[in-house]
Design a protein around this motif. Structure first.
Motif, PDB file in Angstrom:
ATOM      1  N   ALA A  40       1.227  -1.557  -0.212  1.00  0.00           N
ATOM      2  CA  ALA A  40       0.110  -0.007   0.228  1.00  0.00           C
ATOM      3  C   ALA A  40       0.915   1.013  -0.178  1.00  0.00           C
ATOM      4  O   ALA A  40       1.941   1.438   0.125  1.00  0.00           O
ATOM      5  N   PRO A  41       0.098   1.853  -0.055  1.00  0.00           N
ATOM      6  CA  PRO A  41       0.977   3.372  -0.404  1.00  0.00           C
ATOM      7  C   PRO A  41       1.666   4.153   1.275  1.00  0.00           C
ATOM      8  O   PRO A  41       0.900   4.259   2.302  1.00  0.00           O
ATOM      9  N   GLY A  42       3.093   4.017   0.854  1.00  0.00           N
ATOM     10  CA  GLY A  42       3.592   4.878   1.894  1.00  0.00           C
ATOM     11  C   GLY A  42       4.117   3.709   3.341  1.00  0.00           C
ATOM     12  O   GLY A  42       4.696   3.528   4.036  1.00  0.00           O
ATOM     13  N   ASN A  43       3.224   1.817   2.373  1.00  0.00           N
ATOM     14  CA  ASN A  43       3.962   1.107   3.816  1.00  0.00           C
ATOM     15  C   ASN A  43       5.419  -0.100   2.837  1.00  0.00           C
ATOM     16  O   ASN A  43       5.522   0.161   1.335  1.00  0.00           O
ATOM     17  N   ASP A  89      -7.500  -3.602   2.554  1.00  0.00           N
ATOM     18  CA  ASP A  89      -6.698  -4.050   1.211  1.00  0.00           C
ATOM     19  C   ASP A  89      -6.491  -3.750   0.227  1.00  0.00           C
ATOM     20  O   ASP A  89      -6.057  -4.121  -0.566  1.00  0.00           O
ATOM     21  N   THR A  90      -6.577  -2.517   0.151  1.00  0.00           N
ATOM     22  CA  THR A  90      -6.446  -1.550  -1.042  1.00  0.00           C
ATOM     23  C   THR A  90      -5.022  -1.460  -1.016  1.00  0.00           C
ATOM     24  O   THR A  90      -4.003  -1.495  -0.095  1.00  0.00           O
ATOM     25  N   ALA A  91      -4.125  -2.074  -2.456  1.00  0.00           N
ATOM     26  CA  ALA A  91      -2.869  -2.170  -2.704  1.00  0.00           C
ATOM     27  C   ALA A  91      -2.747  -2.688  -4.017  1.00  0.00           C
ATOM     28  O   ALA A  91      -3.130  -2.814  -4.860  1.00  0.00           O
ATOM     29  N   VAL A  92      -0.657  -2.753  -4.581  1.00  0.00           N
ATOM     30  CA  VAL A  92      -0.822  -3.385  -5.858  1.00  0.00           C
ATOM     31  C   VAL A  92      -0.286  -4.747  -4.975  1.00  0.00           C
ATOM     32  O   VAL A  92       0.659  -4.967  -3.802  1.00  0.00           O
ATOM     33  N   TYR A  93      -0.703  -6.327  -5.329  1.00  0.00           N
ATOM     34  CA  TYR A  93      -0.610  -6.939  -5.079  1.00  0.00           C
ATOM     35  C   TYR A  93       0.482  -7.817  -5.689  1.00  0.00           C
ATOM     36  O   TYR A  93       0.513  -7.329  -7.126  1.00  0.00           O
ATOM     37  N   TYR A  94       1.516  -8.115  -5.810  1.00  0.00           N
ATOM     38  CA  TYR A  94       2.673  -8.999  -6.520  1.00  0.00           C
ATOM     39  C   TYR A  94       2.563 -10.603  -6.157  1.00  0.00           C
ATOM     40  O   TYR A  94       2.487 -10.753  -5.702  1.00  0.00           O
ATOM     41  N   CYS A  95       2.754 -11.080  -7.387  1.00  0.00           N
ATOM     42  CA  CYS A  95       2.954 -12.556  -6.797  1.00  0.00           C
ATOM     43  C   CYS A  95       4.007 -12.603  -6.992  1.00  0.00           C
ATOM     44  O   CYS A  95       4.771 -12.281  -7.977  1.00  0.00           O
TER      45      CYS A  95
END
Length: 117
Positions: A40-43, A89-95
């Motif tokens: 997530a932004p900033g995390n 749960d808003t975030a960029v998800y990476y596999c």
């Protein structure tokens, strides 16, 4: 070399569901461990969960009971089923895919998930 391509991201309302997919190509081994991280932004990037070659899974406490990871080895595809989504749960998800033999890790480009009303 391994290439990972995610799909299925998008927007959902709180309480909704989304399903992410991650298709792999290249030199693949069934013993590879696969999973999902999110940022997530900033995390910092955090582990969502993983699945090993015999289907054993583990999840972050924040998603237990809501998210399910599965893999389809013949299709070289990893899935993340997300239910009862929350705004956090808003975030960029990476596999990712990690090779126990060498320790090498491979990453997808990321897919955005946004949960809001």
């Amino acid at each position: 070399q391994v290439q990972l391509v995610e799909s299925g991201g998008g927007s959902a309302q709180p309480g909704g569901s989304l399903r992410l997919s991650c298709t792999a190509s290249g030199t693949l081994f069934s013993i590879d461990v696969m999973g999902w991280y999110r940022q997530a932004p900033g995390n910092p990037r955090e582990l969502v969960g993983s699945i090993d070659d015999i289907g054993q899974t583990n999840y972050a406490d924040s998603v237990k009971g809501r998210f399910t990871i599965s893999r389809d080895n013949p299709k070289n595809t990893l899935y993340l089923e997300m239910n009862n989504l929350k705004p956090e749960d808003t975030a960029v998800y990476y596999c990712y895919r990690r090779r126990p033999i060498t320790g090498d890790s491979y990453w997808g480009q990321g897919t955005q998930v946004t949960v809001s009303s």
